[in-house]
Design a protein around this motif. Sequence first.
Motif: not given
Length: 560
Positions: A175-181, A183-187
């Motif tokens: 529920i929190l991850l979907r509101d991150f601007a 995507p993890y792949s960018l990291m």
Amino acid sequence: MSGILPLVLKAAGQRAVKDFVRAAGDPKASQERYLLGHIRKTEETAFGQDHGFSDIHSYEEFAKRVPIQDYEGHRPYIERALHGESQVLTMEEPLIYASTSGTTGSPKLLPITARFQKELSAMSRIWFLQALADHPGIFRKKIFSVVSPAIEGFTPKGLPFGSMAGMTYQNNPWILLRDFALPYSLMTLSNYDLRDFMALRLALTLDISMAVTPNPSTLLKLGRMAQAHGPALVKAIGDGVSGHTAIVPNDGLSEDDQAILQVLCAGFKPNPKRAKELDHHIEKAGSLRLQDAWPDLGMIGCWLGGSAGIQARLLDETWGTTPRRDIGLRASEASMTIPVNDGTAAGVLAVHSNFYEFIPEAEIEQSEPPVLRAHELEMGQRYYILLTTSGGLRRYDINDVVEVQGTYEQAPVLAFVGKGRDMANLTGEKLHVNHVLSAVARSEQAEGLRAELFCTIPNVDEMRYDLLVEPESAWSESDGLRFLQEYDKALTAENIEYGYKRDSGRLHAPRLCLMRKGWADRQRRRDITSSGREVQYKWKAIRKQWDESATSELERQVSL
């Protein structure tokens, strides 16, 4: 979306907050309960058997049987676990390992268990809920965060190791991850300039209501990149392309980065409306400022203490005066405090999570220094902190110095001051990084001059300290002299032994070395290249010696 997330967080976090507050009301009992529970759970481990845990029934017995030690004291046990031995430090098998730089050439790999992750998640929920109570709008839009990759390699047993911040990012509730601007792949992009440009390229198309990234230097770099490359970012958004060649050519990218970039760009579409809005901000302010691009930004979470505070205070220029809240004293070894107020590095010691011991800063060099517990700390005093954690560390000297700045219920409120034993010593003066930070701050205030960033280097040949400064704006010769005089006076006030050595002539006057514009950023890049980790990077305010790169950056010197 804006209504669901706070409700879910509150529902999931109410128990964690209740435990946190109840424990803070009686830190002595809470800490005893945690320690004895930890001992009972781990008495059958190799470490527990080696230290007679089955016969330990009090803190005093624990302190008598288990020595204070740093990572090197734990390394033999960790190495056994890394190579496949079970139940070495904990009965739970580690799920992953957090990696961080060590005091030796070998990195530290710290075991992360399921219980450790559960405690960390609970502390994160408490932090978010406390922040939400003070800033109700922070979940109305997207959350902006940049971290290091969660996986950087694998142990001999095949378990992953990597960044604690990256692991936390990945393990946030859906529920929190979907509101991150982002995507993890960018990291996982290995080119930091590409990563930061693409972070802006993606996030500038969105409304952001909160930014949370441990290191303020990351936020500062992003803000300055937006200023420098605003037109390229706006054009890319308008055209629906990546625009990354404005900063990194394609032939300079690895195959992996090119593949990640292709996935990131797959959904891009022209967005002339947003481009027009951003263009308007550039025309009005002269450059693209993130405070203009994200007017709904309600809070920034980042470190505010120690040397990170130098970077945090520079965020105004691109992020505006958005309220800032420290994310807490967090390290790969443990999360130790939960800040509940803005604008301070101080946070409530999480006495329900981890067991803590403290050594007074002034007595750390004693062969058998006094060791205090959480309920015994004194207001205004500074201490080294020792950790016993669910990850398997016992009486672990993390070499952090904290200062007691208040109480919450009955628990101490601690602020991170800096790394301990972080000092230079030419002739017995024992100059600590905190003396340097305070002396520069006093000099800036007294003379009305600002240093973009600075460090000091002991000059053994001339028995003086060289203060390397990149001024925020050009300093005249008289500016430099005035600043240097004030700095010398401030160091004398901060460190009595420095004054004695200066008065006796054993220590000569410091020298101001004005560095070229952009030196600090270039030095930061060199440091990151050598350490391989950006998000956890901390600027070194004391450096051991001049090197070729620093010498080449010197513009001019000012001497008393």
